[in-house]
Scaffold this active site. Structure first.
Site, PDB file in Angstrom:
ATOM      1  N   ASP A  65      10.266  -6.337  -4.287  1.00 31.23           N
ATOM      2  CA  ASP A  65       9.213  -7.010  -3.527  1.00 31.23           C
ATOM      3  C   ASP A  65       9.462  -8.508  -3.644  1.00 31.23           C
ATOM      4  O   ASP A  65      10.164  -8.954  -4.552  1.00 31.23           O
ATOM      5  CB  ASP A  65       7.823  -6.642  -4.069  1.00 31.23           C
ATOM      6  CG  ASP A  65       6.738  -6.798  -3.010  1.00 31.23           C
ATOM      7  OD1 ASP A  65       6.223  -5.775  -2.513  1.00 31.23           O
ATOM      8  OD2 ASP A  65       6.415  -7.951  -2.649  1.00 31.23           O
ATOM      9  N   ILE A  66       8.846  -9.269  -2.749  1.00 30.96           N
ATOM     10  CA  ILE A  66       9.062 -10.722  -2.771  1.00 30.96           C
ATOM     11  C   ILE A  66       8.390 -11.361  -3.985  1.00 30.96           C
ATOM     12  O   ILE A  66       8.740 -12.451  -4.416  1.00 30.96           O
ATOM     13  CB  ILE A  66       8.570 -11.375  -1.457  1.00 30.96           C
ATOM     14  CG1 ILE A  66       9.089 -12.798  -1.340  1.00 30.96           C
ATOM     15  CG2 ILE A  66       7.054 -11.301  -1.335  1.00 30.96           C
ATOM     16  CD1 ILE A  66       9.029 -13.374   0.050  1.00 30.96           C
ATOM     17  N   ARG A  67       7.399 -10.651  -4.539  1.00 26.98           N
ATOM     18  CA  ARG A  67       6.679 -11.197  -5.701  1.00 26.98           C
ATOM     19  C   ARG A  67       6.649 -10.120  -6.764  1.00 26.98           C
ATOM     20  O   ARG A  67       6.943  -8.957  -6.481  1.00 26.98           O
ATOM     21  CB  ARG A  67       5.252 -11.567  -5.303  1.00 26.98           C
ATOM     22  CG  ARG A  67       4.448 -10.309  -4.994  1.00 26.98           C
ATOM     23  CD  ARG A  67       3.361 -10.483  -3.963  1.00 26.98           C
ATOM     24  NE  ARG A  67       3.125  -9.168  -3.371  1.00 26.98           N
ATOM     25  CZ  ARG A  67       2.096  -8.373  -3.645  1.00 26.98           C
ATOM     26  NH1 ARG A  67       1.155  -8.755  -4.474  1.00 26.98           N
ATOM     27  NH2 ARG A  67       1.961  -7.188  -3.081  1.00 26.98           N
ATOM     28  N   TYR A 124       2.606  -7.949  16.230  1.00 28.06           N
ATOM     29  CA  TYR A 124       2.975  -6.830  15.344  1.00 28.06           C
ATOM     30  C   TYR A 124       3.568  -5.687  16.171  1.00 28.06           C
ATOM     31  O   TYR A 124       4.629  -5.140  15.835  1.00 28.06           O
ATOM     32  CB  TYR A 124       1.712  -6.385  14.615  1.00 28.06           C
ATOM     33  CG  TYR A 124       1.856  -5.201  13.685  1.00 28.06           C
ATOM     34  CD1 TYR A 124       2.657  -5.264  12.556  1.00 28.06           C
ATOM     35  CD2 TYR A 124       1.124  -4.028  13.917  1.00 28.06           C
ATOM     36  CE1 TYR A 124       2.748  -4.188  11.676  1.00 28.06           C
ATOM     37  CE2 TYR A 124       1.204  -2.960  13.041  1.00 28.06           C
ATOM     38  CZ  TYR A 124       2.019  -3.035  11.929  1.00 28.06           C
ATOM     39  OH  TYR A 124       2.102  -1.972  11.063  1.00 28.06           O
ATOM     40  N   GLN A 161       0.830  -1.216   0.000  1.00 26.62           N
ATOM     41  CA  GLN A 161       0.000   0.000   0.000  1.00 26.62           C
ATOM     42  C   GLN A 161       0.866   1.269   0.000  1.00 26.62           C
ATOM     43  O   GLN A 161       0.630   2.190  -0.771  1.00 26.62           O
ATOM     44  CB  GLN A 161      -0.912  -0.022   1.235  1.00 26.62           C
ATOM     45  CG  GLN A 161      -2.034   0.998   1.197  1.00 26.62           C
ATOM     46  CD  GLN A 161      -2.605   1.294   2.582  1.00 26.62           C
ATOM     47  OE1 GLN A 161      -2.045   0.887   3.603  1.00 26.62           O
ATOM     48  NE2 GLN A 161      -3.723   1.997   2.620  1.00 26.62           N
TER      49      GLN A 161
HETATM   50  C1  AKB Z   1      -2.559  -2.096  10.914  1.00 23.25           C
HETATM   51  O1  AKB Z   1      -3.769  -1.884  11.103  1.00 23.25           O
HETATM   52  O2  AKB Z   1      -1.982  -3.140  11.215  1.00 23.25           O
HETATM   53  C2  AKB Z   1      -1.731  -0.968  10.340  1.00 23.25           C
HETATM   54  C3  AKB Z   1      -1.104  -0.133  11.401  1.00 23.25           C
HETATM   55  C4  AKB Z   1      -1.912   0.815  12.181  1.00 23.25           C
HETATM   56  O3  AKB Z   1       0.075  -0.237  11.618  1.00 23.25           O
HETATM   57  N1  AKB Z   1      -2.536  -0.163   9.482  1.00 23.25           N
END
Ligand code: AKB
Length: 318
Positions: free
Chosen positions: A34-36, A144, A12
């Site tokens: 990119d990986i692809r 994350y 994105q």
């Molecule tokens: C997600 O929703 O994981 C991302 C972010 C806020 O890092 N858009």
């Protein structure tokens, strides 16, 4: 920034950043990877493009050396919702990828410019939820978020220990019409525009009353370029700057859409995983340090963004 290598360029952010940097620096000075590969994508077709798996250090280093890049913009990473489903894979991609990118930067030259984004996800539920300060406790409860905090610390480390010119921002949810995001918690705020135009209704996986920071992609791209060009002497923060343009809940984005599509209907079918992630993030963050240290200043508020999203997407659907 003279010759830039971008990882995750088909994503994105990467696809729009590639276009912008090709304009600013010249097509030959942007190496998108990119990986692809995706046939027909302007990222692949309109300039230099290479396939690269960022977890392969040797290939990463070879490519950076071959093109003699002076800047690495490392965007390849898994987003929050996907990372929650595949935590071990997310750790490996997000951390090995970032570590390799930093090592390549250190290897190709001590003052290599470097950018990798952090996120509002770096905060956890014990941070102050409203106007969350730049420097405060960061105890994320998602994989994350864990990779984002660790990443911020790593970027800081490579700056202080090796002099790599690392710069970063904590992105909020990013909203754009060119390439859809994938696997994020804030993706509802992109999907809603597609559904509003197609079906005049949207079923949100995030509940009403859930506030998150957001930003239109133009402001995000402008932010990256501005930060990368900022005078290093002005930057007191090397971990990652809070930046935001707006904070809203699903009801507010629906109301903004109704200004243009009065019979737009909003429904809810809350996804417990993504709702749990959203609940652990701030409602709104304080970005005054970014404004002070490198003049960050977004142009799009919610209504301006809604108008542009609906206009650009309707043109795309025609
Ligand atoms: C997600 O929703 O994981 C991302 C972010 C806020 O890092 N858009």
């Amino acid at each position: 920034m003279k010759k830039v290598m971008i990882t995750g360029a088909l994503g994105q952010i990467g696809s729009e950043l590639t276009e912008r940097l090709r304009r600013d620096l010249g097509v030959d000075n942007v190496i998108s990877t990119d990986i692809r590969t995706v046939e027909g994508s302007p990222v692949v077709e309109d300039g230099q493009f290479e396939e690269l798996d960022v977890t392969n250090y040797d290939n990463f280093l070879d490519m950076a050396k071959r093109y003699e890049v002076d800047t690495i913009i490392h965007l390849a990473a898994l987003l929050s919702a996907t990372a929650e489903k595949r935590p071990a894979f997310a750790w490996n991609l997000n951390m090995t990828g970032l570590m390799n990118a930093l090592e390549v930067a250190r290897e190709i030259g001590p003052e290599t410019k470097f950018f990798a984004p952090s996120s509002i996800a770096a905060y956890g539920p014990d941070a102050e939820p409203d106007n969350t300060p730049q420097d405060t406790v960061m105890h994320p409860t998602t994989m994350y978020g864990v990779t984002k905090v660790a990443g911020e610390l790593l970027e800081n480390y490579y700056h202080t220990k090796y002099g790599v010119d690392t710069r970063s921002v904590r992105f909020p949810g990013l909203i754009s019409y060119k390439v859809a995001p994938g696997g994020g918690t804030t993706d509802y705020a992109v999907d809603i525009y597609y559904e509003a135009l197609k079906n005049k209704s949207y079923t949100s996986f995030i509940d009403k009353g859930t506030y998150m920071d957001m930003m239109y992609m133009d402001d995000a791209i402008e932010g990256i370029v501005k930060l990368m060009n900022a005078d290093a002497d002005r930057l007191e923060h090397r971990n990652s700057f809070n930046i935001t343009a707006m904070a809203f809940d699903p009801e507010q984005i629906a109301a903004s859409i109704r200004r243009r599509i009065p019979d737009f209907e909003m429904n809810y079918d809350v996804d417990p995983v993504r709702q749990g992630i959203a609940n652990s993030w701030p409602n709104s963050i304080d970005d005054s340090d970014a404004r002070k240290e490198w003049d960050f200043s977004p142009n799009f508020d919610l209504d301006k963004m809604t108008d542009e999203m609906l206009e650009k997407l309707s043109a795309k659907f025609k």
